[in-house]
Design a protein around this motif. Structure first.
Motif, PDB file in Angstrom:
ATOM      1  N   LEU A   1     -17.566  43.268 -60.536  1.00  0.00           N
ATOM      2  CA  LEU A   1     -18.012  44.315 -61.453  1.00  0.00           C
ATOM      3  C   LEU A   1     -19.502  44.207 -61.737  1.00  0.00           C
ATOM      4  CD1 LEU A   1     -14.924  44.265 -63.797  1.00  0.00           C
ATOM      5  CD2 LEU A   1     -15.495  45.964 -62.048  1.00  0.00           C
ATOM      6  N   LEU A   2     -20.014  42.987 -61.799  1.00  0.00           N
ATOM      7  CA  LEU A   2     -21.455  42.819 -62.001  1.00  0.00           C
ATOM      8  C   LEU A   2     -22.246  43.345 -60.809  1.00  0.00           C
ATOM      9  CD1 LEU A   2     -21.683  39.354 -63.775  1.00  0.00           C
ATOM     10  CD2 LEU A   2     -22.072  41.630 -64.765  1.00  0.00           C
ATOM     11  N   ASP A   3     -21.646  43.325 -59.623  1.00  0.00           N
ATOM     12  CA  ASP A   3     -22.305  43.922 -58.466  1.00  0.00           C
ATOM     13  C   ASP A   3     -22.605  45.397 -58.725  1.00  0.00           C
ATOM     14  OD1 ASP A   3     -22.096  41.506 -57.126  1.00  0.00           O
ATOM     15  OD2 ASP A   3     -20.370  42.131 -55.924  1.00  0.00           O
ATOM     16  N   LEU A   4     -21.665  46.093 -59.385  1.00  0.00           N
ATOM     17  CA  LEU A   4     -21.864  47.500 -59.702  1.00  0.00           C
ATOM     18  C   LEU A   4     -22.898  47.664 -60.811  1.00  0.00           C
ATOM     19  CD1 LEU A   4     -19.055  47.495 -58.272  1.00  0.00           C
ATOM     20  CD2 LEU A   4     -18.464  49.357 -59.797  1.00  0.00           C
ATOM     21  N   VAL A   5     -22.719  46.899 -61.879  1.00  0.00           N
ATOM     22  CA  VAL A   5     -23.578  47.011 -63.059  1.00  0.00           C
ATOM     23  C   VAL A   5     -25.037  46.735 -62.702  1.00  0.00           C
ATOM     24  CG1 VAL A   5     -24.061  45.978 -65.325  1.00  0.00           C
ATOM     25  CG2 VAL A   5     -21.698  46.461 -64.643  1.00  0.00           C
TER      26      VAL A   5
ATOM     27  N   ASP B   1     -22.328  47.642 -52.310  1.00  0.00           N
ATOM     28  CA  ASP B   1     -21.559  48.510 -51.397  1.00  0.00           C
ATOM     29  C   ASP B   1     -20.196  47.914 -51.084  1.00  0.00           C
ATOM     30  OD1 ASP B   1     -23.614  50.356 -51.352  1.00  0.00           O
ATOM     31  OD2 ASP B   1     -24.443  49.650 -49.440  1.00  0.00           O
ATOM     32  N   TRP B   2     -20.165  46.603 -50.805  1.00  0.00           N
ATOM     33  CA  TRP B   2     -18.884  45.951 -50.509  1.00  0.00           C
ATOM     34  C   TRP B   2     -17.950  46.047 -51.717  1.00  0.00           C
ATOM     35  CZ3 TRP B   2     -16.086  41.963 -52.684  1.00  0.00           C
ATOM     36  CH2 TRP B   2     -14.998  41.508 -51.935  1.00  0.00           C
ATOM     37  N   SER B   3     -18.473  45.752 -52.899  1.00  0.00           N
ATOM     38  CA  SER B   3     -17.638  45.767 -54.108  1.00  0.00           C
ATOM     39  C   SER B   3     -17.115  47.162 -54.413  1.00  0.00           C
ATOM     40  CB  SER B   3     -18.429  45.211 -55.299  1.00  0.00           C
ATOM     41  OG  SER B   3     -18.690  43.839 -55.095  1.00  0.00           O
ATOM     42  N   ILE B   4     -17.948  48.171 -54.281  1.00  0.00           N
ATOM     43  CA  ILE B   4     -17.503  49.549 -54.511  1.00  0.00           C
ATOM     44  C   ILE B   4     -16.389  49.916 -53.531  1.00  0.00           C
ATOM     45  CG2 ILE B   4     -18.204  51.979 -54.323  1.00  0.00           C
ATOM     46  CD1 ILE B   4     -20.977  51.038 -55.437  1.00  0.00           C
ATOM     47  N   ALA B   5     -16.582  49.599 -52.271  1.00  0.00           N
ATOM     48  CA  ALA B   5     -15.564  49.917 -51.255  1.00  0.00           C
ATOM     49  C   ALA B   5     -14.248  49.213 -51.555  1.00  0.00           C
ATOM     50  CB  ALA B   5     -16.077  49.537 -49.863  1.00  0.00           C
TER      51      ALA B   5
END
Length: 135
Positions: A10-14, A22-26
């Motif tokens: 989630l921190l990847d998005l934030v 990109d990996w986390s969203i996918a």
């Protein structure tokens, strides 16, 4: 399939992490098609450090479609026992206890865990199905 989401994803998005967003969203999108996306109290608290107001954090949680699941007592107990084993094997004390709460809840509740932190989860919670970058 219910998927518990680790804080790092989630921190990847934030933070719009240039290496991992990109990996986390996918992965979040794929997991959302299989079932509910969950966080627990620990993940919520870890995310809170990035927000000035609770309303901002709650808006993110809602926009991401996350359900907050309290950690069951049996998972709290398991986390303590596994953390003790970790410490006895020479593990460091710094900043790892939250991972044990997250892993124990996934183990006790039968949740799949979406994370980028692989080692401790594979070692101490071998029954948990992981969604990781190397999977």
């Amino acid at each position: 399939m219910m998927t518990l989401i680790d804080t790092n994803v989630l921190l990847d998005l934030v933070t719009d992490d240039p290496n991992w967003a990109d990996w986390s969203i996918a992965q979040l999108e794929t997991a959302s098609f299989r079932g509910p996306l969950l966080i627990n109290d620990v993940v919520y608290a870890e995310l809170a450090v990035r927000y000035k107001r609770i309303e901002e954090l709650d808006a993110f949680v809602n926009a991401a479609g996350l359900d907050i699941q309290p950690i069951p007592r049996s998972a709290l107990y398991l986390a303590g026992k596994v953390f003790t084993r970790y410490r006895k094997s020479g593990g460091s004390r710094t900043g790892v206890l939250p991972d044990f709460f997250i892993g124990a809840q996934a183990a006790v509740s039968g949740f799949t865990l979406l994370t980028r932190d692989i080692g401790r989860y594979r070692t101490y919670f071998p029954t948990v199905t992981l969604i990781t970058p190397d999977a």
